[in-house]
Scaffold this motif. Structure first.
Motif, PDB file in Angstrom:
ATOM      1  N   LEU A 237       0.829  -1.204   0.000  1.00 41.94           N
ATOM      2  CA  LEU A 237       0.000   0.000   0.000  1.00 41.94           C
ATOM      3  C   LEU A 237       0.862   1.252   0.000  1.00 41.94           C
ATOM      4  CD1 LEU A 237      -2.775  -1.096   2.521  1.00 41.94           C
ATOM      5  CD2 LEU A 237      -3.020  -0.822   0.048  1.00 41.94           C
ATOM      6  N   SER A 238       1.941   1.211   0.754  1.00 40.33           N
ATOM      7  CA  SER A 238       2.868   2.338   0.801  1.00 40.33           C
ATOM      8  C   SER A 238       3.434   2.643  -0.584  1.00 40.33           C
ATOM      9  CB  SER A 238       3.999   2.028   1.782  1.00 40.33           C
ATOM     10  OG  SER A 238       5.002   3.010   1.726  1.00 40.33           O
ATOM     11  N   ALA A 239       3.821   1.595  -1.301  1.00 40.60           N
ATOM     12  CA  ALA A 239       4.359   1.780  -2.656  1.00 40.60           C
ATOM     13  C   ALA A 239       3.302   2.321  -3.604  1.00 40.60           C
ATOM     14  CB  ALA A 239       4.923   0.454  -3.167  1.00 40.60           C
ATOM     15  N   LEU A 240       2.070   1.869  -3.443  1.00 40.10           N
ATOM     16  CA  LEU A 240       0.983   2.317  -4.309  1.00 40.10           C
ATOM     17  C   LEU A 240       0.668   3.802  -4.091  1.00 40.10           C
ATOM     18  CD1 LEU A 240      -1.309   1.367  -6.320  1.00 40.10           C
ATOM     19  CD2 LEU A 240      -2.766   1.199  -4.290  1.00 40.10           C
ATOM     20  N   ILE A 241       0.647   4.222  -2.844  1.00 40.33           N
ATOM     21  CA  ILE A 241       0.283   5.601  -2.506  1.00 40.33           C
ATOM     22  C   ILE A 241       1.379   6.577  -2.915  1.00 40.33           C
ATOM     23  CG2 ILE A 241      -0.176   7.190  -0.596  1.00 40.33           C
ATOM     24  CD1 ILE A 241      -1.361   4.714   0.874  1.00 40.33           C
ATOM     25  N   GLY A 242       2.626   6.238  -2.619  1.00 42.64           N
ATOM     26  CA  GLY A 242       3.725   7.149  -2.892  1.00 42.64           C
ATOM     27  C   GLY A 242       3.681   8.355  -1.973  1.00 42.64           C
ATOM     28  N   LYS A 243       4.157   9.479  -2.472  1.00 45.87           N
ATOM     29  CA  LYS A 243       4.208  10.699  -1.667  1.00 45.87           C
ATOM     30  C   LYS A 243       3.065  11.610  -2.069  1.00 45.87           C
ATOM     31  CE  LYS A 243       5.898  13.527   1.363  1.00 45.87           C
ATOM     32  NZ  LYS A 243       5.729  13.221   2.798  1.00 45.87           N
ATOM     33  N   VAL A 244       2.107  11.756  -1.197  1.00 43.66           N
ATOM     34  CA  VAL A 244       0.978  12.656  -1.427  1.00 43.66           C
ATOM     35  C   VAL A 244       0.844  13.581  -0.219  1.00 43.66           C
ATOM     36  CG1 VAL A 244      -0.246  11.024  -2.911  1.00 43.66           C
ATOM     37  CG2 VAL A 244      -0.700  11.025  -0.441  1.00 43.66           C
ATOM     38  N   ASP A 245      -0.006  14.597  -0.355  1.00 44.56           N
ATOM     39  CA  ASP A 245      -0.192  15.562   0.724  1.00 44.56           C
ATOM     40  C   ASP A 245      -1.304  15.162   1.685  1.00 44.56           C
ATOM     41  OD1 ASP A 245       1.644  17.764  -0.268  1.00 44.56           O
ATOM     42  OD2 ASP A 245       0.331  17.522  -2.002  1.00 44.56           O
ATOM     43  N   LEU A 246      -2.191  14.292   1.214  1.00 50.31           N
ATOM     44  CA  LEU A 246      -3.405  14.007   1.974  1.00 50.31           C
ATOM     45  C   LEU A 246      -3.999  12.687   1.509  1.00 50.31           C
ATOM     46  CD1 LEU A 246      -6.091  14.822   3.552  1.00 50.31           C
ATOM     47  CD2 LEU A 246      -6.692  16.139   1.519  1.00 50.31           C
ATOM     48  N   ILE A 247      -4.573  11.938   2.460  1.00 44.21           N
ATOM     49  CA  ILE A 247      -5.296  10.715   2.127  1.00 44.21           C
ATOM     50  C   ILE A 247      -6.731  10.843   2.639  1.00 44.21           C
ATOM     51  CG2 ILE A 247      -5.535   8.239   2.579  1.00 44.21           C
ATOM     52  CD1 ILE A 247      -2.513   8.060   2.743  1.00 44.21           C
ATOM     53  N   TYR A 248      -7.661  10.499   1.759  1.00 45.51           N
ATOM     54  CA  TYR A 248      -9.056  10.316   2.162  1.00 45.51           C
ATOM     55  C   TYR A 248      -9.342   8.822   2.182  1.00 45.51           C
ATOM     56  CZ  TYR A 248     -10.404  15.214   1.176  1.00 45.51           C
ATOM     57  OH  TYR A 248     -10.539  16.580   1.177  1.00 45.51           O
ATOM     58  N   PHE A 249      -9.983   8.357   3.250  1.00 46.33           N
ATOM     59  CA  PHE A 249     -10.467   6.975   3.280  1.00 46.33           C
ATOM     60  C   PHE A 249     -11.984   7.012   3.148  1.00 46.33           C
ATOM     61  CE2 PHE A 249     -11.921   2.937   4.867  1.00 46.33           C
ATOM     62  CZ  PHE A 249     -10.983   2.050   4.369  1.00 46.33           C
ATOM     63  N   THR A 250     -12.469   6.655   1.956  1.00 43.53           N
ATOM     64  CA  THR A 250     -13.915   6.592   1.713  1.00 43.53           C
ATOM     65  C   THR A 250     -14.328   5.195   1.271  1.00 43.53           C
ATOM     66  OG1 THR A 250     -13.747   7.250  -0.614  1.00 43.53           O
ATOM     67  CG2 THR A 250     -13.911   9.022   1.010  1.00 43.53           C
TER      68      THR A 250
ATOM     69  N   LYS B  68      -4.319  -0.419   7.826  1.00 44.14           N
ATOM     70  CA  LYS B  68      -3.096  -0.570   7.026  1.00 44.14           C
ATOM     71  C   LYS B  68      -2.824   0.676   6.195  1.00 44.14           C
ATOM     72  CE  LYS B  68      -4.304  -4.588   5.301  1.00 44.14           C
ATOM     73  NZ  LYS B  68      -4.253  -5.817   4.472  1.00 44.14           N
ATOM     74  N   LEU B  69      -3.874   1.338   5.730  1.00 45.71           N
ATOM     75  CA  LEU B  69      -3.669   2.572   4.973  1.00 45.71           C
ATOM     76  C   LEU B  69      -3.107   3.666   5.886  1.00 45.71           C
ATOM     77  CD1 LEU B  69      -4.232   2.961   1.932  1.00 45.71           C
ATOM     78  CD2 LEU B  69      -6.124   4.427   2.606  1.00 45.71           C
ATOM     79  N   MET B  70      -3.556   3.703   7.124  1.00 46.42           N
ATOM     80  CA  MET B  70      -2.984   4.645   8.099  1.00 46.42           C
ATOM     81  C   MET B  70      -1.503   4.344   8.321  1.00 46.42           C
ATOM     82  SD  MET B  70      -5.993   4.404  10.939  1.00 46.42           S
ATOM     83  CE  MET B  70      -7.683   4.223  10.404  1.00 46.42           C
ATOM     84  N   GLN B  71      -1.194   3.068   8.474  1.00 50.12           N
ATOM     85  CA  GLN B  71       0.206   2.684   8.685  1.00 50.12           C
ATOM     86  C   GLN B  71       1.059   3.042   7.475  1.00 50.12           C
ATOM     87  OE1 GLN B  71      -0.417  -1.476   9.572  1.00 50.12           O
ATOM     88  NE2 GLN B  71      -0.624  -1.106  11.764  1.00 50.12           N
ATOM     89  N   ALA B  72       0.504   2.866   6.289  1.00 51.89           N
ATOM     90  CA  ALA B  72       1.224   3.233   5.061  1.00 51.89           C
ATOM     91  C   ALA B  72       1.429   4.743   4.997  1.00 51.89           C
ATOM     92  CB  ALA B  72       0.444   2.748   3.839  1.00 51.89           C
TER      93      ALA B  72
ATOM     94  N   THR C 265      -2.148   6.283  16.119  1.00 51.17           N
ATOM     95  CA  THR C 265      -1.354   6.970  15.105  1.00 51.17           C
ATOM     96  C   THR C 265      -1.066   8.392  15.575  1.00 51.17           C
ATOM     97  OG1 THR C 265      -3.044   8.112  13.774  1.00 51.17           O
ATOM     98  CG2 THR C 265      -2.757   5.745  13.376  1.00 51.17           C
ATOM     99  N   LYS C 266      -0.118   9.012  14.893  1.00 51.80           N
ATOM    100  CA  LYS C 266       0.168  10.432  15.116  1.00 51.80           C
ATOM    101  C   LYS C 266      -0.354  11.280  13.970  1.00 51.80           C
ATOM    102  CE  LYS C 266       4.269   9.426  17.897  1.00 51.80           C
ATOM    103  NZ  LYS C 266       5.742   9.584  18.044  1.00 51.80           N
ATOM    104  N   LEU C 267      -1.229  10.698  13.168  1.00 52.51           N
ATOM    105  CA  LEU C 267      -1.757  11.386  11.995  1.00 52.51           C
ATOM    106  C   LEU C 267      -2.641  12.574  12.387  1.00 52.51           C
ATOM    107  CD1 LEU C 267      -2.676   8.218   9.919  1.00 52.51           C
ATOM    108  CD2 LEU C 267      -0.882   9.886   9.340  1.00 52.51           C
ATOM    109  N   ASN C 268      -2.620  13.587  11.558  1.00 54.46           N
ATOM    110  CA  ASN C 268      -3.463  14.753  11.704  1.00 54.46           C
ATOM    111  C   ASN C 268      -4.816  14.385  11.097  1.00 54.46           C
ATOM    112  OD1 ASN C 268      -3.447  17.275  12.773  1.00 54.46           O
ATOM    113  ND2 ASN C 268      -2.378  18.248  11.077  1.00 54.46           N
ATOM    114  N   TYR C 269      -5.662  13.782  11.870  1.00 54.82           N
ATOM    115  CA  TYR C 269      -6.889  13.178  11.342  1.00 54.82           C
ATOM    116  C   TYR C 269      -8.080  14.111  11.453  1.00 54.82           C
ATOM    117  CZ  TYR C 269      -8.269  12.578  16.207  1.00 54.82           C
ATOM    118  OH  TYR C 269      -8.605  12.829  17.519  1.00 54.82           O
TER     119      TYR C 269
END
Length: 209
Positions: A57-70, A88-92, A138-142
């Motif tokens: 999943l990490s490889a698929l996402i790459g470097k982005v500014d923001l993730i939406y989980f819908t 797993k997406l959060m971990q990625a 997580t430490k994500l800005n959610y």
């Protein structure tokens, strides 16, 4: 911004992607059927399998500014998709150094004592697991957005956040709120209950304490 949308071909997500395009963002649309993504030069469709490993999943996402989980399995794969797939997406995201994560959730996902809709208990448990992980592990800005019942009505551009007797949300308004959230730093690290209402979306977002 460059934005990854997980579950990008769903009802809310399609509206969301169209709004992100209009805002000038580039979108990576992750879906089981990427060919169903919004067709635009600003949208890169990718096949998203939430059974994949964090590394994949990490490889698929790459470097982005923001993730939406819908993303959602519509009750067919709650553990692997709605619960652990989200985790797993959060971990990625953390693995890739991505700070901002916006979760489309469900009403009262964090309050089991309020679950009173027959047939939705397993779905609520999946969202309870995923949302709690996002907040506490997580430490994500959610931001976790919890709309009430989604309807196919036209959007009004007006909402209520928090308690109200209203039990519906037009899908376009949910997408509009999701699209606007990144512009309001005060929405970070918040759980927001959303309903149809009488306050313009921008005013309601600005007013969040």
């Amino acid at each position: 911004m460059k934005i990854f949308v997980a579950g990008s071909t769903g009802r809310v997500a399609t509206e969301l992607v169209n709004r992100l395009i209009k805002q000038g963002h580039d979108v990576i649309g992750g879906a089981r059927h990427p060919e169903n993504n919004v067709k635009s030069p600003q949208v890169t469709p990718v096949k998203l399998d939430l059974h994949a490993s964090v590394a994949e999943l990490s490889a698929l996402i790459g470097k982005v500014d923001l993730i939406y989980f819908t993303a959602g399995s519509r009750g067919k794969d709650l553990l692997q998709t709605d619960a652990f797939g989200a985790v797993k997406l959060m971990q990625a995201a953390e693995k890739n150094g991505i700070d901002r994560f916006i979760m489309l959730s469900s009403l009262n996902s964090l309050e089991p004592e309020k679950w009173n809709q027959p047939g939705l208990t397993d779905y609520n448990i999946a969202k309870f697991f995923a949302d709690n992980y996002l907040i506490h592990q997580t430490k994500l800005n959610y931001t976790i957005l919890q709309p009430v019942n989604l309807t196919e009505e036209a959007g009004t551009g007006k909402v209520t956040f928090g308690d109200s007797a209203v039990t519906t949300n037009p899908i376009p308004d949910v997408a509009a709120v999701l699209a606007e959230l990144p512009q309001y730093p005060n929405t970070a690290r918040k759980v927001i209950i959303m309903r149809a209402g009488d306050q313009p979306i921008a005013t309601a977002l600005q007013a969040l304490a």
